[in-house]
Design a protein around this motif. Structure first.
Motif, PDB file in Angstrom:
ATOM      1  N   CYS A  40       0.853  -1.189   0.000  1.00  0.00           N
ATOM      2  CA  CYS A  40       0.000   0.000   0.000  1.00  0.00           C
ATOM      3  C   CYS A  40       0.893   1.245   0.000  1.00  0.00           C
ATOM      4  O   CYS A  40       2.019   1.228   0.504  1.00  0.00           O
ATOM      5  CB  CYS A  40      -0.867  -0.035   1.259  1.00  0.00           C
ATOM      6  SG  CYS A  40      -1.940   1.391   1.472  1.00  0.00           S
ATOM      7  N   THR A  42       0.580   3.841   1.766  1.00  0.00           N
ATOM      8  CA  THR A  42       0.776   4.390   3.113  1.00  0.00           C
ATOM      9  C   THR A  42       2.149   4.008   3.678  1.00  0.00           C
ATOM     10  O   THR A  42       2.847   4.838   4.257  1.00  0.00           O
ATOM     11  CB  THR A  42      -0.348   3.909   4.048  1.00  0.00           C
ATOM     12  OG1 THR A  42      -1.580   4.361   3.512  1.00  0.00           O
ATOM     13  CG2 THR A  42      -0.178   4.453   5.453  1.00  0.00           C
ATOM     14  N   HIS A  62       0.524  -3.467   6.393  1.00  0.00           N
ATOM     15  CA  HIS A  62      -0.735  -3.456   7.138  1.00  0.00           C
ATOM     16  C   HIS A  62      -1.894  -4.058   6.349  1.00  0.00           C
ATOM     17  O   HIS A  62      -3.015  -4.044   6.814  1.00  0.00           O
ATOM     18  CB  HIS A  62      -1.079  -2.016   7.541  1.00  0.00           C
ATOM     19  CG  HIS A  62      -1.280  -1.123   6.362  1.00  0.00           C
ATOM     20  ND1 HIS A  62      -0.237  -0.611   5.634  1.00  0.00           N
ATOM     21  CD2 HIS A  62      -2.402  -0.695   5.755  1.00  0.00           C
ATOM     22  CE1 HIS A  62      -0.710   0.106   4.636  1.00  0.00           C
ATOM     23  NE2 HIS A  62      -2.022   0.065   4.681  1.00  0.00           N
ATOM     24  N   GLU A  63      -1.601  -4.582   5.122  1.00  0.00           N
ATOM     25  CA  GLU A  63      -2.699  -5.109   4.298  1.00  0.00           C
ATOM     26  C   GLU A  63      -2.523  -6.622   4.192  1.00  0.00           C
ATOM     27  O   GLU A  63      -2.258  -7.158   3.119  1.00  0.00           O
ATOM     28  CB  GLU A  63      -2.656  -4.428   2.915  1.00  0.00           C
ATOM     29  CG  GLU A  63      -3.909  -4.638   2.106  1.00  0.00           C
ATOM     30  CD  GLU A  63      -3.878  -3.885   0.764  1.00  0.00           C
ATOM     31  OE1 GLU A  63      -4.297  -2.719   0.736  1.00  0.00           O
ATOM     32  OE2 GLU A  63      -3.447  -4.468  -0.237  1.00  0.00           O
ATOM     33  N   CYS A 169      -7.322  -3.323   3.387  1.00  0.00           N
ATOM     34  CA  CYS A 169      -7.110  -1.874   3.316  1.00  0.00           C
ATOM     35  C   CYS A 169      -7.695  -1.257   2.053  1.00  0.00           C
ATOM     36  O   CYS A 169      -8.697  -0.563   2.094  1.00  0.00           O
ATOM     37  CB  CYS A 169      -5.620  -1.531   3.440  1.00  0.00           C
ATOM     38  SG  CYS A 169      -5.281   0.226   3.223  1.00  0.00           S
TER      39      CYS A 169
HETATM   40 ZN   LIG Z   1      -3.242   0.802   3.190  1.00  0.00          ZN
END
Ligand SMILES: [Zn+2]
Ligand SMILES: [Zn+2]
Length: 369
Positions: A40, A42, A62-63, A169
């Motif tokens: 991602c 981010t 985080h995904e 996400c």
């Molecule tokens: Zn993300």
């Protein structure tokens, strides 16, 4: 136990793939063996210092989705062997917001850039013995991770885990922004600025809501072609005032009912705002670097145009609601997931994945374990 993980050590440097020590789960925690994790933007903002985190080294990612290998004594509703999607905001279950089922607004949310577990302690150490943080309390760029039970949603075991990772996400962020934040209605017109992970899912979310005009805007021409496959009716390769003019031309000078700002809000918010019809919605789904503290929109223009500017994190609905809902939509053919994945990488190759993201080559790159 040990796990290979990709660590953020220095701003502006590639992630460092190293073997870390991972402690066993505490009473409310679980040990998850990752199957896949999405790359991602981010995390890329963190690597470039545009989204500050409180400590280094930190395992980013985080995904993710994976399989539960161990559970703590106080864990309930999760069993060894369960397939889970990790959630980048924990749903503590106790705060003002979680009590109303609004886990995407959990009071613990602001702590996800700090590094420690939900209980404030650490489970990871590097080879030199230094404590290692976990981004979003999940640290998914790792073969294995230990997370609180508040950070997972159990899913059906027949869903391929590389596709399940996407609903951690990008997919809820985009689809939810259309469905739950803007509440796009059949017949509405929509502008999506930035057709990456979030934006492409706004396109398919708007299609699911019955929007009849979906204008995709991106400066990478290939993304406009992809956007058409996801439901866009028009494509605009422009930025700034040129983008505003092009959208007004496509909407008889009226503007769109809903504009979604899915990349670089400092540059794209004003053109999107001005391409929105009076009384329309402007929804921000993208991160703005910490260093940018204001965006110039005239209060008078906001007042007379009677538009709403709003933020949507996690698609403005609880991941516990959205993740099963999105996977059900995938099962019935309403939601494209496999088509979102452009390339798969090994963890060793994660920096090539981010170079491809930066070059605009990927709709979504995914690390598979
Ligand atoms: Zn993300
Ligand atoms: Zn909460």
């Amino acid at each position: 136990m040990h796990s290979l993980a990709a660590l953020f050590r220095e701003v502006g440097s590639p992630l460092s793939v190293e073997r870390i020590k991972l402690d066993p789960p505490q009473p409310t925690e679980i040990l998850v063996r990752l199957a896949a994790v999405g790359l991602c933007r981010t995390d890329y903002h963190v690597m470039r210092g545009e989204r500050r985190v409180a400590m280094r080294p930190m395992v980013l990612g985080h995904e993710g989705a994976g399989i539960v290998e161990q559970i703590g004594a106080a864990v309930s509703g999760i069993e060894i062997g369960d397939h889970v999607v990790l959630t980048f905001i924990p749903g503590c279950g106790r705060c003002h917001w979680c009590a109303q089922g609004l886990h995407h607004l959990c009071a613990e949310g602001p702590r996800i850039t700090q590094g420690p577990q939900l209980d404030g302690s650490y489970r990871r150490r590097d080879s030199g013995g230094a404590e290692v943080g976990a981004f979003c309390m999940v640290g998914a760029f790792s073969e294995r991770t230990v997370v609180d039970q508040a950070s997972v949603v159990v899913i059906d075991r027949d869903i391929p885990l590389d596709l399940a990772a996407l609903v951690a996400c990008g997919v809820p962020a985009g689809v939810g922004a259309a469905r739950y934040r803007a509440r796009v209605k059949p017949g509405d017109s929509v502008l999506v600025v930035g057709c990456g992970g979030d934006g492409m899912n706004v396109v398919q979310g708007a299609r699911l809501c019955g929007a009849t005009k979906i204008i995709a805007a991106d400066i990478v021409p290939a993304k406009l072609d992809w956007a058409r496959e996801f439901g866009a009716t028009d494509g605009v390769s422009a930025r700034g005032e040129t983008l505003t003019r092009a959208v007004l031309e496509l909407t008889d000078g009226i503007g769109v009912d809903h504009a979604f700002v899915c990349i670089d809000p400092p540059e794209t918010l004003l053109p999107a705002f001005r391409a929105t019809a009076k009384a329309g919605n402007v929804v921000i789904t993208a991160l703005t670097p910490d260093t940018v503290t204001s965006i110039g929109i005239s209060p008078l223009e906001l007042f007379v145009s009677q538009k709403a500017i709003m933020g949507a994190v996690y698609g403005f609905a609880s991941p516990r609601l959205q993740i099963p809902e999105l996977l059900a939509l995938y099962r019935t053919g309403g939601l494209k997931l496999g088509e979102l994945i452009t390339r798969r990488y090994g963890l060793d190759d994660i920096n090539r994945g981010y170079a491809d993201l930066d070059a605009g080559k990927n709709l979504r790159g995914v690390v598979v374990f």
